[in-house]
Write a protein that holds these residues in place. Structure first.
Motif, PDB file in Angstrom:
ATOM      1  N   ASN A 241       3.621  -6.624   3.120  1.00  0.00           N
ATOM      2  CA  ASN A 241       2.569  -6.094   3.978  1.00  0.00           C
ATOM      3  C   ASN A 241       3.150  -5.868   5.369  1.00  0.00           C
ATOM      4  O   ASN A 241       3.583  -6.819   6.021  1.00  0.00           O
ATOM      5  CB  ASN A 241       1.402  -7.084   4.044  1.00  0.00           C
ATOM      6  N   ARG A 247       4.498 -11.165   2.111  1.00  0.00           N
ATOM      7  CA  ARG A 247       3.558 -10.997   1.003  1.00  0.00           C
ATOM      8  C   ARG A 247       2.485 -12.074   1.099  1.00  0.00           C
ATOM      9  O   ARG A 247       2.805 -13.250   1.240  1.00  0.00           O
ATOM     10  CB  ARG A 247       4.268 -11.110  -0.341  1.00  0.00           C
ATOM     11  N   ASN A 850       5.291   1.466  -2.626  1.00  0.00           N
ATOM     12  CA  ASN A 850       4.845   0.559  -1.562  1.00  0.00           C
ATOM     13  C   ASN A 850       4.676   1.299  -0.235  1.00  0.00           C
ATOM     14  O   ASN A 850       4.991   0.789   0.843  1.00  0.00           O
ATOM     15  CB  ASN A 850       5.817  -0.612  -1.375  1.00  0.00           C
ATOM     16  N   ALA A 852       2.893   2.388   2.915  1.00  0.00           N
ATOM     17  CA  ALA A 852       1.890   1.668   3.710  1.00  0.00           C
ATOM     18  C   ALA A 852       0.719   2.579   4.046  1.00  0.00           C
ATOM     19  O   ALA A 852       0.895   3.654   4.625  1.00  0.00           O
ATOM     20  CB  ALA A 852       2.530   1.143   4.992  1.00  0.00           C
ATOM     21  N   TYR A 854      -3.051   2.481   6.027  1.00  0.00           N
ATOM     22  CA  TYR A 854      -3.662   1.665   7.076  1.00  0.00           C
ATOM     23  C   TYR A 854      -5.140   1.991   7.245  1.00  0.00           C
ATOM     24  O   TYR A 854      -5.602   3.110   6.992  1.00  0.00           O
ATOM     25  CB  TYR A 854      -2.945   1.888   8.407  1.00  0.00           C
ATOM     26  N   TYR A 873      -3.385  -1.886   3.420  1.00  0.00           N
ATOM     27  CA  TYR A 873      -4.003  -2.201   2.134  1.00  0.00           C
ATOM     28  C   TYR A 873      -3.270  -1.497   0.989  1.00  0.00           C
ATOM     29  O   TYR A 873      -2.483  -0.565   1.199  1.00  0.00           O
ATOM     30  CB  TYR A 873      -5.473  -1.783   2.130  1.00  0.00           C
ATOM     31  N   MET A 875      -0.977  -2.675  -1.168  1.00  0.00           N
ATOM     32  CA  MET A 875       0.456  -2.861  -1.313  1.00  0.00           C
ATOM     33  C   MET A 875       0.829  -2.851  -2.805  1.00  0.00           C
ATOM     34  O   MET A 875      -0.004  -3.050  -3.674  1.00  0.00           O
ATOM     35  CB  MET A 875       0.901  -4.182  -0.680  1.00  0.00           C
TER      36      MET A 875
END
Length: 886
Positions: A241, A247, A850, A852, A854, A873, A875
C-alpha cells in the motif's frame, strides 16, 4: 381442486380474449414450432443451430436448408409449417448433436425441447435460421450471455463476483436472481447462467434504462450433482500500500458446498447449500493532528464472519409448470469496523437475515404462461461502539472519539409479483404486477453523546469549536413502507423483421400523496436486411423512482419532538453547557412531494460484422425532474433565525432536476479457429472450438444535476447556483475481458477496467453564512467543479479441471422448466456419460500490476490534505481456490 383451477384459468383466458385481437375465423392448416435447446443440466443454449426435416411427403418441402439460431432464451422458431411429422436436430460447439426423430406439428403453437448430449467426436451438418425474424425480437439483441468459460473464470467470492459483473454491465446495473431483484448473489457453484441486457425500456422494467444482470441458479431436478470447495487468501502476496509503504495484514478462509438433484423422477427435485467465511483485515489510518500527518495501520484487526445456508425444492405441478420453494439464512458479524481515523472510532455489527422464496412458473394451456413469485424476509441488525465518548471532527483532517452507534433495527419484508404472457398471432402480450412492503421497528441511535466540529486544525489546537450537535430523545420508531406497480405491454410483430412494443406502467408508494405516476413506454425493433445481422432500435418512455426509506425515517426520527438534534454555535469546550436548552434541527417532507420522474429517449444499433464479431451501440438521453433537494426553511437572515424556537428546519422538496447523456459501445468477439492443430498430437491438449472470447464495453457519459440528496441544502440557499456535474459523473468507463478455454481443462480470464476522474466540490471549510452547515464554497466556484481520482486495474484468473473417472448418469426423468414469454416447457433429462468426479483448482488475482488507485481526496481549502488522496485501495490480492464436484 385441479378442475377448479382449470375452470378459473379458462375464465381468465376468455376474459383476456375479449380485449385482445382475435385470430382469423378460418381454420389454419399450418402450425408454429418452438424448439428449446438445453444442455444436460437443463440450462438453455443461446446461438445453437437448429434444423428440421420433413419425414412425410407433405412436410418434406419445409425442410430447412440453413440453420435457425436459438435466441438468448434458447428458442428457435419455425413459422407456418404444414401439419405433419418432422425430425429436429440441434448443434452447438462442445456438444454432441441433439435429435428428435419424429415429432408431430399440429395447428397453433407446438413446443419441443432438445437436449444436447455431452460431446462425442462426430461430423454433422450445420443448419441455419430465418435470422431476420430472430434479429427483430426485442429480447434477443442488445445483450450478452456469458459463456461457460466466462462463468468458470469469474471469482468464487460473491462480493468480487458482483464487482466483476458491474464492471461488465455498468455501475447502475440492476441484478436479478431467479427473477428476484435485490437478492444477494449466490455462490458461483449455484449459478447456471448469467445474461447482461442493455437498453431496457419495456413496461415490465421499473428502472430507467439501466442495464440488467439476470442470474439463474441451478435447479435441483437434474442428475444428482454436488460440490465442495474452499478459498484461501492471505495478505502475504498482496501488493504494498503506497500510503503506508507496507502490507496491511489480512486473511480470509471460505468453505462452500452444495448438492442437488432429482428426488422423485418427473416430480420432485431438491438442493441444499452452505457457504461460510472467516477472516480479518487491518484498517489503514491517515489523519492530521498537531504533530502533522500520520499514516499507519491500526493497532487492532477487524475480524468478520459470514455463515449462509439454504435449501430448495422444485416440484412439477404439471408437465409444463414447476413450483420452486427456497429458504435461505445469512448471519454476519464484524468487529472493530470504522477504525480508519483512530482506534477509538471502532464499532461492531451483527446482522441476521432469513428469507423464504417461492416461484410458480410455466405454461397454462396453449397460449398462456405465468411467472408468479413471492418473498418473505426477516432481518435483525444491531451495532455497538467500542468506546463511548463524544466525537471530535476537524473536516478533512481527522475524526476522533467514540463511533456513537447503539441499538438496532428489526424488519419484516414481503413481496409478491406475477407476469402473465399471452401469445396469439402477431401479438405477444405481457402484463403483471409487483407489490413490495417492509415493516420496520428500530431503536438505532447515533450522535447521542454529541459531536464538536472545528473549522480548522488551528481552531482545534486553540480549543475553539464552531458547533456542537447532539441527538436527544426517544430513538424508538416503527413504520411501514409499500411500493407497487402494474403494467401491460405488447410485442407486436408488424412484419417478420419489424416489432413494435407499446406499453404502460403505473406505480404508487406510501408516504407520497402523488398518484399520477403513469409511465407510457414505446419501442421499435427493426432488422432491415435479410441476413439478420443488423438490428435498429428506438424507444421512449417515462420512469419513476421510489422515495428512499432512509429519507422518510429521518423525518420520523428527527422531527423536532420525538428526537431533537440540538445545534450550538460557538460552544464552550470540552463542556458545551446545558444541552437541553438550545433550539434543535428539524427534518420534514413537503406535503406536496412527488415521485422522482425520468423521461428517457434512446436509439441503438446492433451489428453482427461476421459470425464471430458483434458490435452494439446505444445512445440514451434522460431528463430527471422532481428530484429531492433540501430547503432550509429557517436559514439565518443577517444572523437571525426567522423561527427562534428551532435551528435549521430542512424540508425535502421535489425541486431538483437532472440531465444525462450516455453513449454505450459493446463489442463481443468469439474467435474459434477452424482446422487441424499444427503440432501432431496437440488435439489431445487443445480444443480449438473453445477458442477465445473477447468482450469490451465503453461508456461515454455526462450527468448533471442540482442536488446531493433529500436534505442537502444549497450552499447559497439558491438552487440555481447548484447546477453542475452529478456526484457520480464519470465521463469515461471502459472494461475489456479475454476468456479462453482453448487448452483442454484450463480456463483463463484476463480483464482490464478503468474509469476517468470523479467530480469534487471545493469548500471553504468555514461556516460563512452562520447556518451551522459546513457546505460553503468560495465565491464563483461551482458545485463539483474539480476532478480527482481516475482508476484502472487489471485482473486475471486461471482454473484447471481434472476429470476423474466416468459414469453413465440417468436422472430417471428429472424435470427442468425452460423458456419464457409464453413458451414455457418442461425438460426431461436423459442418460449421459459424464466424469465421476471433477477436481477444480484455481487462482484469482485482483489488480495484477498492483497499480495504485487513490481516493479520499479533500475538497476543504483549510485542510492539510486539500486535493490530496488519503486512501489507496484495491491493492493486488491473490486468492487460491479448490473444489471437487461430482
Amino acid at each position: 381442486m385441479r378442475s377448479r383451477l382449470a375452470r378459473a384459468l379458462s375464465a381468465i383466458g376468455v376474459a383476456l380474449a375479449c380485449v385482445l385481437p382475435a385470430p382469423a375465423r378460418a381454420q389454419t392448416r399450418t402450425g408454429r414450432l418452438l424448439v428449446t435447446v438445453v444442455d444436460p443440466m437443463g440450462a438453455v443454449v443461446p446461438e445453437a443451430d437448429v434444423t428440421i426435416t420433413g419425414v412425410e411427403n407433405a412436410t418434406k418441402p419445409s425442410s430447412t436448408a440453413t440453420p435457425v439460431k436459438t435466441s438468448d432464451r434458447g428458442v428457435a422458431t419455425f413459422e407456418r409449417l404444414p401439419l405433419g411429422r418432422y425430425a429436429v436436430e440441434a448443434q452447438f460447439p462442445g456438444f454432441d448433436t441433439g435429435r428428435l426423430k419424429n415429432i408431430r406439428v399440429r395447428a397453433g403453437d407446438n413446443k419441443q425441447t432438445v437436449i444436447l448430449p455431452l460431446r462425442q467426436v462426430e461430423d454433422t451438418i450445420t443448419v441455419g435460421a430465418d435470422a431476420q425474424e430472430a434479429a427483430s425480437d426485442r429480447s434477443s439483441t442488445f445483450g450478452t450471455t456469458l459463456t461457460r468459460e466466462q462463468l468458470d473464470s469469474l471469482s468464487d467470492d460473491p462480493d468480487v463476483l458482483r464487482q466483476q459483473l458491474m464492471d461488465m454491465a455498468g455501475p447502475d446495473a440492476v441484478i436479478s436472481v431467479d427473477s428476484f431483484e435485490g437478492r444477494d448473489l449466490p455462490s458461483k457453484a449455484q449459478i447456471k447462467s448469467i445474461r447482461i441486457s442493455r437498453d431496457q425500456f419495456a413496461a415490465e422494467i421499473h428502472s430507467a434504462g439501466f442495464p440488467r444482470i439476470d442470474v439463474v441458479t441451478q435447479p435441483g431436478v437434474s442428475p444428482f450433482r454436488g460440490s465442495v470447495g474452499m478459498n484461501f487468501y492471505d495478505s502475504a502476496l498482496d501488493g504494498r500500500n503506497p500510503i503506508i509503504d507496507s502490507r496491511a495484514a489480512a486473511q480470509s478462509r471460505t468453505v462452500n458446498s452444495s448438492i442437488g438433484g432429482t428426488l422423485i423422477p418427473n416430480k420432485l427435485g431438491g438442493s441444499i447449500f452452505f457457504y461460510g467465511n472467516q477472516g480479518y483485515s487491518t484498517p489503514v489510518q491517515y489523519a492530521s493532528a498537531g504533530g502533522g500527518a500520520v499514516s499507519r495501520t491500526a493497532n487492532l484487526r477487524t475480524p468478520n464472519g459470514l455463515l449462509e445456508g439454504g435449501a430448495s425444492l422444485e416440484y412439477a405441478v404439471t408437465r409444463d409448470q414447476v413450483l420452486r420453494l427456497e429458504a435461505v439464512h445469512y448471519g454476519t458479524n464484524s468487529d472493530n469496523l470504522g477504525a480508519y481515523d483512530s482506534d477509538d472510532r471502532a464499532y461492531s455489527t451483527k446482522n441476521g437475515q432469513s428469507y423464504v422464496y417461492g416461484q410458480l412458473i410455466g405454461a397454462i394451456g396453449r397460449r398462456f404462461a405465468a411467472n408468479t413469485r413471492f418473498e418473505l424476509g426477516l432481518s435483525d441488525r444491531s451495532s455497538r461502539s467500542a468506546v463511548e465518548a463524544p466525537t471530535i471532527v476537524v473536516p478533512e483532517a481527522f475524526t476522533s472519539g467514540g463511533a456513537q452507534r447503539a441499538g438496532g433495527t428489526h424488519s419484516v419484508s414481503y413481496s409478491i409479483g406475477s407476469d402473465i404472457d399471452y401469445v396469439r398471432g402477431r401479438h405477444s402480450v405481457r402484463m403483471g404486477m409487483q407489490l413490495d412492503g417492509t415493516n420496520y421497528r428500530t431503536d438505532e441511535s447515533t450522535n447521542y453523546l454529541g459531536t464538536y466540529t472545528f473549522e480548522s486544525l488551528d481552531a482545534f489546537l486553540a480549543g475553539q469549536p464552531r458547533s456542537y450537535t447532539r441527538r436527544i430523545g426517544d430513538p424508538h420508531i416503527a413504520y411501514t413502507n409499500l411500493t407497487g406497480g402494474i403494467y401491460i405491454q405488447d410485442d407486436i410483430r408488424l412484419r417478420k423483421n419489424l416489432t413494435m412494443t407499446p406499453g404502460v406502467r403505473y406505480e404508487a408508494q406510501t408516504h407520497l400523496a402523488d398518484y399520477d405516476n403513469f409511465g407510457p413506454r414505446f419501442g421499435v425493433t427493426w432488422a432491415p436486411f435479410a441476413s439478420g445481422r443488423t438490428t435498429l432500435r428506438a424507444s421512449v418512455g417515462i420512469f419513476y423512482d421510489w422515495l428512499g426509506t432512509s429519507t422518510y425515517e429521518q423525518t420520523l426520527r428527527v422531527d423536532g419532538f420525538r428526537q431533537q438534534e440540538i445545534n450550538i454555535l460557538d460552544p464552550s469546550y470540552p463542556d458545551p453547557g446545558d444541552a437541553a436548552a438550545p433550539p434543535t434541527n428539524r427534518y420534514l417532507l413537503d406535503p406536496n412531494l412527488r415521485m422522482a420522474r425520468n423521461s428517457r429517449v434512446s436509439t441503438g444499433i446492433s451489428q453482427m460484422l461476421n459470425r464471430r464479431l458483434t458490435v452494439n451501440l446505444t445512445y440514451a438521453y434522460i431528463r430527471g425532474s422532481n428530484l429531492l433537494v433540501g430547503e432550509n426553511l429557517n436559514a439565518p437572515v443577517d444572523g437571525v433565525r426567522p423561527d427562534p424556537t428551532f435551528a435549521n428546519i430542512v424540508e425535502a422538496v421535489s425541486d431538483g432536476g437532472a440531465r444525462t447523456h450516455s453513449l454505450t459501445t459493446n463489442v463481443a468477439l468469439n474467435f474459434a479457429p477452424i482446422g487441424v492443430p499444427m503440432i501432431p498430437g496437440a488435439g489431445r491438449l487443445i480444443d480449438w472450438r473453445r477458442g477465445l472470447t473477447v468482450n469490451g464495453t465503453y461508456i461515454l457519459s455526462s450527468a448533471q444535476n442540482d442536488t446531493d440528496g433529500a436534505f442537502a441544502t444549497p450552499a447559497t440557499n439558491d438552487l440555481a447556483d447548484e447546477w453542475g456535474p452529478a456526484p457520480g459523473d464519470v465521463r469515461h468507463r471502459a472494461n475489456v475481458s479475454f476468456n479462453t478455454g482453448v487448452f483442454r481443462s484450463l480456463s483463463a480470464r484476463f480483464g482490464v477496467s478503468a474509469n476517468s476522474a470523479l467530480p469534487l466540490t471545493i469548500r471553504t471549510g468555514s461556516d460563512d453564512n452562520l447556518d451551522l452547515i459546513f457546505n460553503d464554497r468560495p465565491a464563483g466556484v461551482g458545485r463539483n467543479s474539480a476532478r480527482i481520482g481516475s482508476r484502472w486495474q487489471a485482473d486475471a484468473s486461471f482454473y484447471y479441471a481434472f476429470a476423474l473417472g466416468s459414469r453413465q448418469v440417468n436422472s430417471g426423468g428429472g424435470v427442468a422448466i425452460t423458456g419464457s414469454s409464453g413458451n414455457y416447457s418442461a425438460t426431461i433429462v436423459g442418460s449421459q456419460s459424464v466424469p465421476r468426479y471433477r477436481l477444480n483448482i484455481g487462482v484469482n488475482i485482483q489488480n495484477l500490476t498492483n497499480h495504485a488507485n487513490y481516493s479520499g481526496y479533500s475538497g476543504v481549502m483549510t485542510s492539510q490534505f486539500f486535493l490530496q488522496p488519503t486512501v489507496a485501495y484495491g491493492m493486488r490480492r491473490v486468492t487460491f481456490n479448490a473444489s471437487v464436484s461430482f
